[in-house]
Design a protein around this motif. Structure first.
Motif, PDB file in Angstrom:
ATOM      1  N   ILE A 170      16.280  21.342  51.147  1.00  0.00           N
ATOM      2  CA  ILE A 170      17.429  20.498  50.790  1.00  0.00           C
ATOM      3  C   ILE A 170      18.715  21.332  50.820  1.00  0.00           C
ATOM      4  CG2 ILE A 170      18.523  19.272  48.847  1.00  0.00           C
ATOM      5  CD1 ILE A 170      15.717  18.173  48.168  1.00  0.00           C
ATOM      6  N   GLU A 171      18.602  22.541  50.292  1.00  0.00           N
ATOM      7  CA  GLU A 171      19.747  23.455  50.273  1.00  0.00           C
ATOM      8  C   GLU A 171      20.236  23.730  51.704  1.00  0.00           C
ATOM      9  OE1 GLU A 171      20.998  25.690  47.736  1.00  0.00           O
ATOM     10  OE2 GLU A 171      22.133  26.864  49.187  1.00  0.00           O
TER      11      GLU A 171
ATOM     12  N   GLY B  40      18.471  28.709  41.826  1.00  0.00           N
ATOM     13  CA  GLY B  40      19.441  28.952  42.887  1.00  0.00           C
ATOM     14  C   GLY B  40      18.971  30.076  43.782  1.00  0.00           C
ATOM     15  N   VAL B  41      19.384  30.044  45.026  1.00  0.00           N
ATOM     16  CA  VAL B  41      19.035  31.129  45.939  1.00  0.00           C
ATOM     17  C   VAL B  41      19.969  32.305  45.646  1.00  0.00           C
ATOM     18  CG1 VAL B  41      18.141  29.621  47.743  1.00  0.00           C
ATOM     19  CG2 VAL B  41      20.556  30.207  47.737  1.00  0.00           C
ATOM     20  N   ARG B  42      19.779  33.417  46.317  1.00  0.00           N
ATOM     21  CA  ARG B  42      20.671  34.569  46.109  1.00  0.00           C
ATOM     22  C   ARG B  42      22.087  34.173  46.511  1.00  0.00           C
ATOM     23  NH1 ARG B  42      18.439  39.695  48.917  1.00  0.00           N
ATOM     24  NH2 ARG B  42      20.260  40.593  47.921  1.00  0.00           N
ATOM     25  N   HIS B  43      23.034  34.746  45.831  1.00  0.00           N
ATOM     26  CA  HIS B  43      24.463  34.473  46.060  1.00  0.00           C
ATOM     27  C   HIS B  43      24.836  33.023  45.751  1.00  0.00           C
ATOM     28  CE1 HIS B  43      24.523  38.385  47.766  1.00  0.00           C
ATOM     29  NE2 HIS B  43      23.736  38.049  48.770  1.00  0.00           N
ATOM     30  N   MET B 194      17.896  30.144  31.286  1.00  0.00           N
ATOM     31  CA  MET B 194      17.311  31.115  32.220  1.00  0.00           C
ATOM     32  C   MET B 194      17.674  30.775  33.659  1.00  0.00           C
ATOM     33  SD  MET B 194      13.271  30.001  32.424  1.00  0.00           S
ATOM     34  CE  MET B 194      13.009  30.415  34.145  1.00  0.00           C
ATOM     35  N   SER B 195      17.648  31.798  34.506  1.00  0.00           N
ATOM     36  CA  SER B 195      17.852  31.541  35.937  1.00  0.00           C
ATOM     37  C   SER B 195      16.534  31.768  36.653  1.00  0.00           C
ATOM     38  CB  SER B 195      18.928  32.461  36.496  1.00  0.00           C
ATOM     39  OG  SER B 195      18.539  33.805  36.358  1.00  0.00           O
ATOM     40  N   ALA B 196      16.410  31.173  37.828  1.00  0.00           N
ATOM     41  CA  ALA B 196      15.172  31.305  38.586  1.00  0.00           C
ATOM     42  C   ALA B 196      15.484  31.285  40.074  1.00  0.00           C
ATOM     43  CB  ALA B 196      14.224  30.161  38.244  1.00  0.00           C
ATOM     44  N   GLY B 197      14.809  32.156  40.790  1.00  0.00           N
ATOM     45  CA  GLY B 197      14.966  32.176  42.236  1.00  0.00           C
ATOM     46  C   GLY B 197      13.887  31.342  42.904  1.00  0.00           C
ATOM     47  N   LEU B 209      18.266  22.700  36.607  1.00  0.00           N
ATOM     48  CA  LEU B 209      19.482  22.414  37.370  1.00  0.00           C
ATOM     49  C   LEU B 209      19.465  23.277  38.625  1.00  0.00           C
ATOM     50  CD1 LEU B 209      22.072  22.603  34.437  1.00  0.00           C
ATOM     51  CD2 LEU B 209      20.891  20.597  35.306  1.00  0.00           C
ATOM     52  N   ALA B 210      20.182  22.831  39.629  1.00  0.00           N
ATOM     53  CA  ALA B 210      20.272  23.626  40.856  1.00  0.00           C
ATOM     54  C   ALA B 210      21.705  24.094  41.027  1.00  0.00           C
ATOM     55  CB  ALA B 210      19.838  22.782  42.045  1.00  0.00           C
ATOM     56  N   LEU B 211      21.861  25.355  41.374  1.00  0.00           N
ATOM     57  CA  LEU B 211      23.186  25.913  41.621  1.00  0.00           C
ATOM     58  C   LEU B 211      23.258  26.295  43.090  1.00  0.00           C
ATOM     59  CD1 LEU B 211      25.774  26.799  40.049  1.00  0.00           C
ATOM     60  CD2 LEU B 211      24.780  29.075  39.955  1.00  0.00           C
ATOM     61  N   THR B 212      24.189  25.669  43.808  1.00  0.00           N
ATOM     62  CA  THR B 212      24.355  26.045  45.208  1.00  0.00           C
ATOM     63  C   THR B 212      25.820  26.303  45.451  1.00  0.00           C
ATOM     64  OG1 THR B 212      24.349  23.679  45.685  1.00  0.00           O
ATOM     65  CG2 THR B 212      22.402  24.860  46.264  1.00  0.00           C
ATOM     66  N   ASN B 213      26.098  27.476  45.995  1.00  0.00           N
ATOM     67  CA  ASN B 213      27.478  27.827  46.302  1.00  0.00           C
ATOM     68  C   ASN B 213      28.400  27.644  45.108  1.00  0.00           C
ATOM     69  OD1 ASN B 213      28.214  28.935  48.648  1.00  0.00           O
ATOM     70  ND2 ASN B 213      28.198  27.004  49.809  1.00  0.00           N
TER      71      ASN B 213
END
Lengths: 188, 236
Positions: A170-171, B40-43, B194-197, B209-213
């Motif tokens: 999705i990302e 969230g992915v890296r960065h 907490m954060s998770a990859g 929750l999702a964090l993108t950009n």
């Protein structure tokens, strides 16, 4: 043989030889909501179909419990049944891939803005599903515990990894679609 | 009033001649007893989000409130006073005993030696790391190191635990035990952010929750349980 109920039932017979009524109960216990029977009689017609395809066979009478006056017909899997079942499991992976690809194709049909909206709702659903799985610590002694607990962990891990893959996809799709919309609406 | 509140938080970092936006208009609320996981992915900005929420990094815009108080520009002032932060950076590599390390911070705050020892022992036990007390921190495996860090946070009796990627690089069969530990801490009333990859680490969270950009998506406010009206008791 295409019916998922038939294959799921074959799996139970492979697990251990059994008879109709017990199989109905094990079927409901094992597969629960993942695969529901339209009615208990579906098991009996599935047993017939499996026997017709020589995937299962009736246990000879002398192997049944002695002293029981009216022994219920017990079924066991044939060698062919076991082999075909394993082969079918592997084919299921391809089926899953096909469904995921189809999802991507069907999404791509939409206009980018609409697709982005759908993605957002899919993401929300994925996040809900991911957090709804309760973490269950492995005891490190899987051989000691109830097989159903191990099965539950295997199922939940499969779920979680699949959701993770979907979230990453999705990302990616969002970035592609966003880039597309900014290119379209931006200056030349 | 939520225990932790981020309101339209923005943050950028300088990278050479460029300025990179790391967090865009991020709002979220976290209550006591809630476990909130940010995937969230890296960065994606996930580490910055946690550091801003813990008051370690300032926000460029927007407000971060902890227990109703805006975290001021004096970074880190709430650390140890209600907020505990566990990074996922590798340990110092020094050969201190774990128990000593857990006592040091307390001794520096003027806690008597016997009391700080008792607290450290209790925290290690609560985090499932009681066997790590007499070992040097560089001897711990990844799961043990995470448990020890959680113990280090618990020693300070925080009401908010901010923990970065608690399951990263943790052995697969240890992962869920750590998630279950965080879940149980939240059940006891601690707020956990907490954060998770990986999405596998979202399990057991009250909200994911999702964090993108730098954009946060998902349910940013707690989902309150529906109010059930009690059925009037039938009269005898």
């Amino acid at each position: 043989m295409r019916s998922p109920v038939n294959w799921a039932l074959l799996g139970l017979v492979i697990q251990r030889p059994s008879y109709g009524y017990e199989l109905v109960q094990r079927f409901e216990r094992t597969y629960g909501e993942a695969l529901e029977l339209s009615s208990p009689s579906q098991i009996y017609s599935a047993l017939d179909a499996l026997a017709r395809h020589r995937l299962i066979e009736k246990l000879p009478k002398q192997e049944l419990e002695p002293g029981v006056r009216q022994p219920k017909p017990h079924y066991r899997a044939t060698a062919r049944g076991t082999r075909d079942y394993e082969q079918w499991l592997i084919c299921q992976l391809q089926e899953e891939r096909r469904r995921s690809r189809l999802f991507a194709q069907q999404l791509a049909v939409l206009a980018p803005q609409a697709a982005l909206g759908v993605l957002e709702r899919c993401e929300e659903a994925c996040l809900k599903q991911a957090s709804a799985v309760a973490p269950e610590a492995a005891s490190g002694e899987a051989w000691r515990e109830d097989a159903s607990r191990l099965t539950a962990r295997l199922v939940s891990e499969e779920d979680r990894l699949a959701i993770g893959a979907k979230l990453s996809w999705i990302e990616y799709a969002r970035r592609e679609l966003t880039a597309l919309t900014t290119k379209r609406s931006g200056p030349r | 009033m939520s225990l932790l509140e981020l309101e339209r938080v923005g943050r950028s970092v300088r990278q050479g001649a460029h300025e990179r936006v790391v967090l865009r208009d991020v709002s979220l609320q976290l209550e006591s007893g809630e476990l909130l996981a940010v995937w969230g992915v890296r960065h994606s900005g996930r580490s910055m989000l946690l550091r801003v929420a813990a008051g370690i990094e300032p926000a460029d815009s927007g407000v971060v409130r902890f227990a109703g108080q805006a975290l001021s520009a004096r970074c880190g002032e709430m650390l140890g006073k209600g907020i505990a932060y566990c990074s996922n950076a590798a340990g110092s590599g020094e050969a201190h005993e774990v128990l000593d390390e857990l006592m040091m911070g307390q001794l520096a705050r003027g806690v008597p030696r016997a009391l700080s020892r008792a607290r450290a022992v209790a925290a290690l036990e609560r985090a499932g790391a009681e066997r790590c007390g007499a070992r040097a921190s560089h001897e711990l495996d990844r799961a043990e190191a995470v448990r020890v860090r959680i113990a280090g946070a618990l020693v300070l009796a925080p009401s908010l635990l901010v923990i970065e990627e608690p399951t990263r690089a943790v052995d697969l069969l240890e992962r869920d035990a750590i998630l279950a530990l965080l879940r149980s801490l939240a059940d006891e009333g601690l707020a956990v952010l907490m954060s998770a990859g990986e999405a596998t680490a979202l399990s057991g969270a009250d909200r994911a929750l999702a964090l993108t950009n730098g954009v946060l998506r998902g349910s940013v406010t707690p989902e309150l349980a529906p109010v059930l009206t009690l059925r009037a008791r039938a009269r005898a």
